[in-house]
Structure formats: structure tokens, C-alpha cells
Design a protein around this motif. Structure first.
Motif, PDB file in Angstrom:
ATOM      1  N   PRO A 607       0.769  -1.344  -0.042  1.00  0.00           N
ATOM      2  CA  PRO A 607       0.097  -0.202  -0.061  1.00  0.00           C
ATOM      3  C   PRO A 607       0.651   1.346   0.082  1.00  0.00           C
ATOM      4  O   PRO A 607       0.362   2.193  -0.590  1.00  0.00           O
ATOM      5  N   ASP A 608       1.982   1.202   0.528  1.00  0.00           N
ATOM      6  CA  ASP A 608       2.872   2.448   0.527  1.00  0.00           C
ATOM      7  C   ASP A 608       3.950   2.578  -0.645  1.00  0.00           C
ATOM      8  O   ASP A 608       4.483   3.339  -0.612  1.00  0.00           O
ATOM      9  N   GLY A 609       3.884   1.876  -1.516  1.00  0.00           N
ATOM     10  CA  GLY A 609       4.473   1.736  -2.664  1.00  0.00           C
ATOM     11  C   GLY A 609       5.518   0.856  -2.465  1.00  0.00           C
ATOM     12  O   GLY A 609       6.217   0.958  -3.730  1.00  0.00           O
ATOM     13  N   THR A 610       6.209   0.494  -1.630  1.00  0.00           N
ATOM     14  CA  THR A 610       7.399  -0.332  -1.494  1.00  0.00           C
ATOM     15  C   THR A 610       7.022  -1.911  -1.722  1.00  0.00           C
ATOM     16  O   THR A 610       5.701  -2.261  -1.919  1.00  0.00           O
ATOM     17  N   THR A 611       8.140  -2.435  -1.675  1.00  0.00           N
ATOM     18  CA  THR A 611       7.750  -4.059  -1.777  1.00  0.00           C
ATOM     19  C   THR A 611       8.190  -4.787  -0.533  1.00  0.00           C
ATOM     20  O   THR A 611       8.901  -4.196   0.107  1.00  0.00           O
ATOM     21  N   TYR A 612       7.603  -5.866  -0.255  1.00  0.00           N
ATOM     22  CA  TYR A 612       8.012  -6.632   0.903  1.00  0.00           C
ATOM     23  C   TYR A 612       9.418  -7.178   0.962  1.00  0.00           C
ATOM     24  O   TYR A 612      10.109  -7.040   1.922  1.00  0.00           O
ATOM     25  N   LYS A 613       9.924  -7.455  -0.316  1.00  0.00           N
ATOM     26  CA  LYS A 613      11.244  -7.820  -0.517  1.00  0.00           C
ATOM     27  C   LYS A 613      12.224  -6.697  -0.120  1.00  0.00           C
ATOM     28  O   LYS A 613      13.015  -6.752   0.558  1.00  0.00           O
ATOM     29  N   GLY A 614      11.908  -5.473  -0.655  1.00  0.00           N
ATOM     30  CA  GLY A 614      12.622  -4.459  -0.362  1.00  0.00           C
ATOM     31  C   GLY A 614      12.934  -3.834   0.925  1.00  0.00           C
ATOM     32  O   GLY A 614      13.653  -3.730   1.356  1.00  0.00           O
ATOM     33  N   GLU A 615      11.610  -3.929   1.589  1.00  0.00           N
ATOM     34  CA  GLU A 615      11.553  -3.527   3.025  1.00  0.00           C
ATOM     35  C   GLU A 615      12.134  -4.446   3.987  1.00  0.00           C
ATOM     36  O   GLU A 615      13.012  -4.198   4.957  1.00  0.00           O
ATOM     37  N   PHE A 616      12.171  -5.838   3.680  1.00  0.00           N
ATOM     38  CA  PHE A 616      12.630  -6.873   4.370  1.00  0.00           C
ATOM     39  C   PHE A 616      14.312  -6.835   4.251  1.00  0.00           C
ATOM     40  O   PHE A 616      14.904  -6.774   5.197  1.00  0.00           O
ATOM     41  N   LEU A 617      14.739  -6.571   3.108  1.00  0.00           N
ATOM     42  CA  LEU A 617      16.209  -6.502   3.012  1.00  0.00           C
ATOM     43  C   LEU A 617      16.702  -5.364   3.743  1.00  0.00           C
ATOM     44  O   LEU A 617      17.868  -5.385   3.763  1.00  0.00           O
ATOM     45  N   LYS A 618      15.940  -4.279   3.974  1.00  0.00           N
ATOM     46  CA  LYS A 618      16.604  -3.219   4.687  1.00  0.00           C
ATOM     47  C   LYS A 618      16.789  -3.359   6.184  1.00  0.00           C
ATOM     48  O   LYS A 618      17.337  -2.813   6.965  1.00  0.00           O
ATOM     49  N   ARG A 619      16.179  -4.549   6.523  1.00  0.00           N
ATOM     50  CA  ARG A 619      16.251  -5.066   8.111  1.00  0.00           C
ATOM     51  C   ARG A 619      17.692  -5.433   8.253  1.00  0.00           C
ATOM     52  O   ARG A 619      18.235  -6.045   7.597  1.00  0.00           O
ATOM     53  N   LYS A 620      18.087  -4.941   9.415  1.00  0.00           N
ATOM     54  CA  LYS A 620      19.536  -5.304   9.822  1.00  0.00           C
ATOM     55  C   LYS A 620      19.566  -6.438  10.487  1.00  0.00           C
ATOM     56  O   LYS A 620      19.869  -6.598  11.675  1.00  0.00           O
ATOM     57  N   LEU A 621      19.480  -7.601   9.804  1.00  0.00           N
ATOM     58  CA  LEU A 621      19.661  -8.979  10.437  1.00  0.00           C
ATOM     59  C   LEU A 621      20.898  -9.487  10.391  1.00  0.00           C
ATOM     60  O   LEU A 621      21.896  -9.115   9.615  1.00  0.00           O
ATOM     61  N   PRO A 622      21.270 -10.407  11.278  1.00  0.00           N
ATOM     62  CA  PRO A 622      22.770 -10.995  11.432  1.00  0.00           C
ATOM     63  C   PRO A 622      22.857 -11.744  10.048  1.00  0.00           C
ATOM     64  O   PRO A 622      21.766 -12.305   9.328  1.00  0.00           O
ATOM     65  N   MET A 623      24.049 -11.578   9.585  1.00  0.00           N
ATOM     66  CA  MET A 623      24.325 -12.235   8.141  1.00  0.00           C
ATOM     67  C   MET A 623      24.104 -13.802   8.046  1.00  0.00           C
ATOM     68  O   MET A 623      23.623 -14.214   7.167  1.00  0.00           O
ATOM     69  N   ALA A 624      24.351 -14.489   9.453  1.00  0.00           N
ATOM     70  CA  ALA A 624      24.036 -15.623   9.510  1.00  0.00           C
ATOM     71  C   ALA A 624      22.595 -16.108   9.315  1.00  0.00           C
ATOM     72  O   ALA A 624      21.920 -17.312   8.665  1.00  0.00           O
TER      73      ALA A 624
END
Length: 776
Positions: A607-624
Motif C-alpha cells: 500500500p505504501d508503494g514499497t515491496t515486501y522484499k525491498g523492505e525486508f532487505l533493509k532490516r539489519k538482520l545478522p548475516m547468518a
């Protein structure tokens, strides 16, 4: 000759009808040959045999033909000489008429029946119909005449007025769609084996004409020609072998044209051809299509062709020999068709999306339905939107029409007053209606099947011309529940949203028959739209599938003790991808050997124009953790199957599915399924038996279900085995076809025993439609 049945003494019309020997001459084109043979199995005319003459190239053709022993006649031609191969076919033939079709062509089911009508006339010695080019939409040839130098002309009308012996121009039949009375072929000596390729059937038509036979040029008897590469032309149709084209031009003219042309004129025609090729080859050398060596070879071939064409014409012709006739003589052996004509239905599936390239749930389900009905022997057409120029192809027994959209005036008054039908929906529906009418003009269409999504049935419902089945799927009202910004967009709702809702309601109120893939979809539509949906206008049939796992190589064992989870679907809220992405980091943190593969269109905006993939990849998750969440985007079906095969757990926590085809696809491979406990999900996945159900939108419950299966390999194994068993007993494509045929009986377009009958006119469906349209 086709005779009057009353005069024959035969009780069976098929026995009294003209018999055909269909000859296919093939070399090094096995995949094309398989399609040609497959197309013949759908013939509506049964009194024919198939004779395949294979050339010398070792490509697996001989081994494949061995598997068809008892169904076809097989012979082998020692040289790559088409006329020699055709003569062997004539010698093998035991039918009244010998038909020739190329190994890269497919006949329409009415082909032989249309040809048979021509042979009712005892004066007809040859007959052939129209030939479509490789688009399947445009004609390669219609009514062709050829002159005594072998040059053709395509006309809009047949040419019986020049069908007399020794005419300057005479009717011609293309080699991929020509037939000859066998007695006439034997009378003229068959094919001249000097024609290794090019002008071979032109020469036969010339001699048939000169022998005083009628050549019937038909406006039907359609064949689709796909222009496969050959030893003369490559896949870009660039000629690499000029010798037979030039030599046979001169040879043909000297054999057939000296009553009208001097020898000098004949030879000059060959030289003119050579000059034309010379210009094209010089241009091709500059553009890189031809190498310097090929240019040198062209001049050598041209010189030899001019010399040999003249020399060979002075020698006795090499015709069908008595030795060949004796060596290959055989009894008539009827080719088995899949389903007799009287038990066959003609079904049109209309869908915006269809594989390859579109692999959403509707596209895959329609593809499965189409293939399954075709496998049973029914005549199946799929009509889908072209993403380029229009084409018609024969794929897996299905005629696939990829149709270019046309513009149609908008209806006035609108059938959904006070709303206007969106122009793209109106143009789509009217284009598909026109295409079905064109199919119906060739053979009566028994059923049209359309998904409700995007109101695809509207044009067919308004016309009332064809028995219609509307497939119930997720509706606009259900979709809008996960699209708050669309609902808030007043202009979008006015121009698109509300018209779609009004059209859906019109379709649901008036459809004569609706296919429900689950009981949940009926229940939910009744509640959301306030409609009755009477049971007498419904049939229930879960989606069925062929066994995708058959014939696949075993998946390689997982490395390092990995456990693979798989999500398949569009990355949008309704599919629950947000819930999965919320739950998965904690799951992967707890299980360091677990991997999540995400397959599906990941470009859909939120709804906000972004994508679920794009927003998820911005999260600072541990590389593992982040490295074990893999987005693959859309994939083709073969790759999709491999993902299912390799996974250990399938997860699709949809907020709503009318059925959930992805659940079934995983079950085919014996995988435990985690599904949302909503819509049709519980009717496919049995909680605790073939998988686990979780509340829609509940990331905590989803995480717990994933961890439960990751922690317990025995549970995964038990649920997966049960899932496979449920597929085998409840969800095969055979069960699905059975359900549909029962619905056809209810609709009155088939009898209980499976025989097609006339659909009743003035149906209740049409009366309801007229009342609804008047009220709108």
C-alpha cells in the motif's frame, strides 16, 4: 471414391468411407514429429493409417518409432531425398487416398474429414486445404497456382477454370497439405526422385493435372506449418544449400514447360534465380550471415545446378519402381485416435494468463485443466492474451490461442449502469468472444470456461451464445480487504473498483453454471455479496493435478544437514508473506541449518508503494540469518517443480485462498504443508494429518508451527506421506475431469453416456441474463 452408403451394403458408415494413408517423411526432427503424430490422434475422422518414413540421420527417431509398432507403419529411406521417401510412403500406403503432411506441421482435427468430402467426386485426383504459417494466425498458402516454370501465385479464390491438361498455369497444393487418390498416383508413376527437395509436389500436381484429374482446392482442411530448421535452412530460415533450389527449377521447366517455353527461357529462369540468390548472399556476407567460404560454395553449387538440371532432364525420369512397391507393400492398419468423435467435447478455456511466462495459480490451474481434457481426447482450445503478436500453437494436445487485443465500441447503455465497463475489460472480453466464434465456425463449441477474476465471463454472459462455466476464485471484494489504499482512492474506486464489483455481482447472479473449487468460496461469496448462489447452478470440484513428480530425477541429498522451507506465491499481503517474514528470523536463529526459499513475483507494491522484499532487505538482520532467506522471484514451471522436490517443509500462510493450488502442488511431492486456516485451505490441508493450519495473520503461531516441524523429522515424514496419499485419492486430474464431465451432463451439453448433444436454445441462463440486463 466416396459412395452413397445406401448403395454399398455396409452397415457402418466408417467402413464405407474413403480410407486415407497419411504419410510423414521425416529426418532429424524428432520433437516436431512427435507433435505431428500427437495432432493426428485428435482426428475426428477415424478411417486412416499413418506411414512414417524416416531418413538416414541418427537422432533417435528410429528408436522412438519402435515404441509405436502396431500403431503406425514404419520404413526407412537410405538417402536424404524427399521424393524417394515419398515414393516409399506411397508403396506402404493401403488407403484409397495418400495424404502428405510435413513432420513440422499439425493438422486440425477436421483435416481428413474435410478432404474426404472432396473425394466424393470420382474425377478428383488430388485435394488439399489452407496452410497456416508458423504464427498459426496468418496463411502461408490458400489457393495457389503454379506455372510451367514452377513459380507459384497465391489467390483469394480457387482456380478450377485452369484445371485442364497442359494449361500454362494450374492448381497447386503445398507439400505439407496435399493428398492424392492412390490409383492416380500409381498411374502417373509417383514422385520423380530427381527432386531431392523443392518442386517435388509441384511436379506431381502438374502431372496429375495433365492426366486429366480434378485438383480440389479447399477452403478448409487446415494444417499449421511451423517451419522447422532443415538441411536447407537454419533456424533463422537462412538458406545454406542452394543446389537443389537452382537445379530443380531448370529440371522442372524442362520436364513440364516445353509446350509453353523454349529451352532457353527455362534455363534463363534458373539463371535469374541464381542472380537473385547471388545478390542476397553478397548482402549476407557483408552483414555476417554468410562466410567467405559459403560464398565460394554458392558459386560452385550454382554452376553445377545449371549444368545438372539440363543434363538430368535429358535422361529417363526416376519414378516409383515396381521393386519399391513390392518391398514396402502392406495391409491397411488403422491409427488409434484418443476418443471417438461422438464422445468428444470442444472446450474453450479463457484466461488472461497462461504458461510459459505466467505461472500464477489461475494460469497453472487452467493449464492443468486444458492438458487433462486433451489427454482424454477432447478438443481443447485455450484463449489467452498475447504479450506480442498473435499466435496459435499446438502444445501438449492443446490449441493455445495467444490473441492480440482489439478495440470495440463501449456498450450503450452499460450493462452495469450507472457504471461504465472499463475499456480494457470490455475489449478483452469482446476479443475473446470473437475468437470463440471463429472456433465455433469450424466446429461447434460445447463449453466455454472463464475465471471470475477480472470479470472474464462478462462478454460470454451478455452474448448468451455458448454454454458457460464461471470459475469462482478470490473476488474483488475479497482482494480489497487487503488493499486499504485502493479503497481510499475515490477515483480508482469510481473508474475501476466499483464497476468490477458491479460486474462480478451481475455475473454471479446470472451464470448458468459455476465451478466452486471449495465450499468455502461459495459460503464466503454468499456472505460478502448477499447472493443466494443456488445449488442447481453450482458444481463442486477441487483442483486436480497430474503427478509432477513422475519422471523427475531424484533430488540431490541436502548438504550439511540442511532443512529447506519453501514459500510459493505472489509477495502480497493476502498471501501472508508479511506474516512469514515477521516470523522467520526468530525461527532461523533457533535452527541454524534451516533455509527459506521464497519463490514468486516479488515486485508487487505494498500500500505504501514499497515491496515486501525491498523492505525486508533493509532490516539489519545478522548475516547468518539473512543469508538463509533467499528470494528467487518468478520461475518457470520446471524450476518450480524442482523447488517443491527439494524442500522439506512447505509454508503458505495465506489470509485467504479460494482453494490454494500451491498446497496441492507441495502435496504431490509428499511434503508437509503449513497453511492459513482460512478459505479453502482447510479443505485441502487436514490439520495434524497432512499438515498444520495456523490462524491467518498470526506470526507467533506460524513460527511455532515451523519450529515444530523443524524439530521433528518423523512428524515431517508422517505428514508428508499422508499429504501424498490425500493427493492420490482426492486431488488427481482424473478426479477433476470426472467432476467436470458430470457437470456437462447437468448442463445438457452431454448425455450420461458421454455423447455430445445439442445445447438447448432459449435456456434459463439466457432468460435470466435478459432480465438482468434490462433491469441494469
Amino acid at each position: 471414391m466416396m459412395t452413397n452408403l445406401a448403395k454399398t451394403g455396409f452397415e457402418n458408415a466408417e467402413e464405407a468411407s474413403v480410407s486415407f494413408s497419411v504419410v510423414i517423411n521425416t529426418d532429424n526432427r524428432l520433437d516436431y514429429l512427435k507433435r505431428t503424430l500427437g495432432g493426428l490422434r485428435y482426428s475426428r475422422y477415424r478411417n486412416f493409417e499413418v506411414c512414417v518414413v524416416a531418413g538416414p540421420t541418427p537422432d533417435g527417431t528410429r528408436e522412438y518409432l519402435e515404441t509405436l509398432k502396431g500403431e503406425i507403419k514404419v520404413a526407412h529411406c537410405p538417402e536424404r531425398i524427399l521424393s524417394m521417401s515419398r515414393n516409399i510412403g506411397i508403396a506402404m500406403a493401403a488407403g484409397d487416398v495418400v495424404c502428405f503432411i510435413d513432420d513440422d506441421a499439425v493438422p486440425e482435427p477436421e483435416w481428413l474429414g474435410d478432404l474426404a468430402e472432396a473425394y466424393r467426386d470420382p474425377d478428383v485426383g488430388a485435394a488439399g486445404g489452407f496452410v497456416y504459417d508458423n504464427s498459426g494466425v496468418n496463411f502461408q498458402a490458400r489457393y495457389v497456382t503454379t506455372n510451367r516454370l514452377g513459380y507459384p501465385t497465391d489467390w483469394n479464390v480457387p482456380a478450377p477454370h485452369i484445371n485442364f491438361p497442359f494449361a500454362l498455369d494450374y492448381p497447386h497444393l503445398l507439400g505439407t497439405n496435399c493428398s492424392f487418390r492412390r490409383s492416380a498416383l500409381l498411374e502417373i508413376g509417383g514422385f520423380d526422385e530427381e527432386f531431392e527437395y523443392f518442386l517435388d509436389e509441384t511436379d506431381v500436381c502438374c502431372r496429375i493435372n495433365d492426366a486429366g484429374y480434378r485438383i480440389a482446392q479447399l477452403s478448409n482442411a487446415f494444417v499449421h506449418h511451423k517451419y522447422a530448421p532443415s538441411h536447407l535452412r537454419d533456424e533463422r530460415k537462412i538458406v545454406r544449400n542452394w543446389y537443389p533450389l537452382l537445379k530443380n527449377r531448370i529440371y522442372f521447366g524442362l520436364r513440364n514447360g516445353l509446350n509453353h517455353h523454349s529451352k532457353h527461357e527455362v534455363v534463363e529462369a534458373g539463371l535469374a534465380d541464381a542472380r537473385g540468390w547471388e545478390h542476397g548472399i553478397e548482402c549476407g556476407r557483408q552483414s555476417g550471415d554468410y562466410s567467405a567460404e559459403e560464398v565460394v560454395r554458392f558459386y560452385d553449387e550454382a554452376e553445377r545446378a545449371v549444368r545438372d538440371g539440363q543434363a538430368r532432364a535429358s535422361e529417363p525420369a526416376k519414378m516409383l519402381s515396381e521393386a519399391t512397391r513390392v518391398a514396402y507393400r502392406s495391409d491397411f492398419s488403422r491409427y488409434p485416435v484418443i476418443l471417438p468423435d461422438e464422445d468428444r467435447s470442444t472446450i474453450c478455456f479463457v484466461t488472461q494468463d497462461y504458461p510459459p511466462g505466467q505461472n500464477g495459480g489461475i494460469a497453472r490451474n487452467v493449464a492443468q485443466l486444458a492438458r487433462s481434457f486433451a489427454a482424454e481426447g477432447h478438443q481443447v482450445h485455450v484463449l489467452t492474451k498475447s504479450r506480442g503478436t498473435g499466435t496459435l500453437d499446438f502444445e501438449d494436445g492443446v490449441w493455445v490461442h495467444r490473441v492480440e487485443m482489439r478495440h470495440f465500441p463501449e456498450p450503450s447503455p452499460s450493462p452495469i449502469a450507472p457504471h461504465a465497463v472499463p475499456s480494457h475489460i470490455w475489449n478483452y472480453g469482446q476479443t475473446m468472444l470473437a475468437e470463440v466464434r471463429a472456433i465455433d465456425a469450424k466446429h461447434k463449441v460445447d463449453i466455454v470456461y472463464c475465471p471470475l477474476w477480472d470479470c472474464e465471463p462478462l462478454a460470454f454472459l451478455l452474448s448468451g451464445e455458448f454454454p458457460l462455466i464461471v470459475a469462482l476464485q478470490t473476488t474483488m471484494r475479497f482482494w480489497l480487504e487487503s488493499q486499504p489504499l485502493k479503497v481510499a482512492d475515490a477515483e480508482w474506486m469510481r473508474e475501476f473498483g466499483r464497476p468490477i464489483l458491479a460486474m462480478e455481482e451481475l455475473i454471479l447472479q446470472n451464470a448458468g453454471m459455476m465451478h466452486a473449487n471449495s465450499r468455502a468460496i461459495v459460503r464466503d461469496i454468499r456472505e460478502q455479496y448477499g447472493l443466494a448462489l443456488p445449488e442447481d447452478r453450482l458444481f463442486y470440484s477441487p483442483h486436480g493435478m497430474e503427478d509432477w513428480s513422475q519422471g523427475m530425477e531424484p533430488a540431490p541429498p541436502a548438504t550439511g544437514g540442511e532443512t529447506r522451507m519453501l514459500f510459493v506465491g505472489r509477495l502480497e499481503s493476502r498471501k501472508g508473506i508479511d506474516v512469514l517474514l515477521e516470523a522467520i528470523p526468530q525461527v532461523l536463529q533457533a535452527y541454524p541449518n534451516a533455509i527459506l526459499d521464497i519463490v514468486g513475483d516479488d515486485t508487487i507494491p505494498r500500500p505504501d508503494g514499497t515491496t515486501y522484499k525491498g523492505e525486508f532487505l533493509k532490516r539489519k538482520l545478522p548475516m547468518a540469518v539473512a543469508s538463509r532467506i533467499r528470494f528467487h522471484g518468478r520461475v518457470e514451471e520446471d524450476e518450480l517443480r524442482r523447488f517443491y522436490q527439494k524442500c522439506d517443509i512447505f509454508v503458505a500462510p495465506s489470509r485467504y485462498e479460494s482453494f490454494g493450488l500451491v498446497f496441492l502442488e507441495a502435496m504431490v511431492f509428499g511434503k508437509p504443508v503449513i497453511a492459513g486456516d482460512a478459505g479453502g485451505g482447510p479443505e485441502v490441508v487436514t490439520d495434524g494429518e497432512s499438515g498444520l493450519l495456523v490462524p491467518p495473520g498470526d506470526s507467533v503461531a506460524l513460527g511455532a508451527a515451523l519450529e515444530r516441524l523443524l524439530a521433528d523429522p518423523l512428524l515431517r515424514s508422517r505428514l508428508g506421506a499422508n499429504a501424498r496419499r490425500h493427493y492420490e485419492t482426492r486431488f488427481t486430474d482424473a478426479v477433476m475431469v470426472r467432476d467436470f464431465l458430470a457437470a456437462f451432463v447437468r448442463m445438457g451439453v452431454r448425455e450420461e453416456r458421454g455423447t455430445a448433444i445439442e445445447a438447448p436454445s432459449g435456456s434459463d441462463q439466457m432468460k435470466r441474463m435478459q432480465l438482468a440486463s434490462a433491469g441494469a
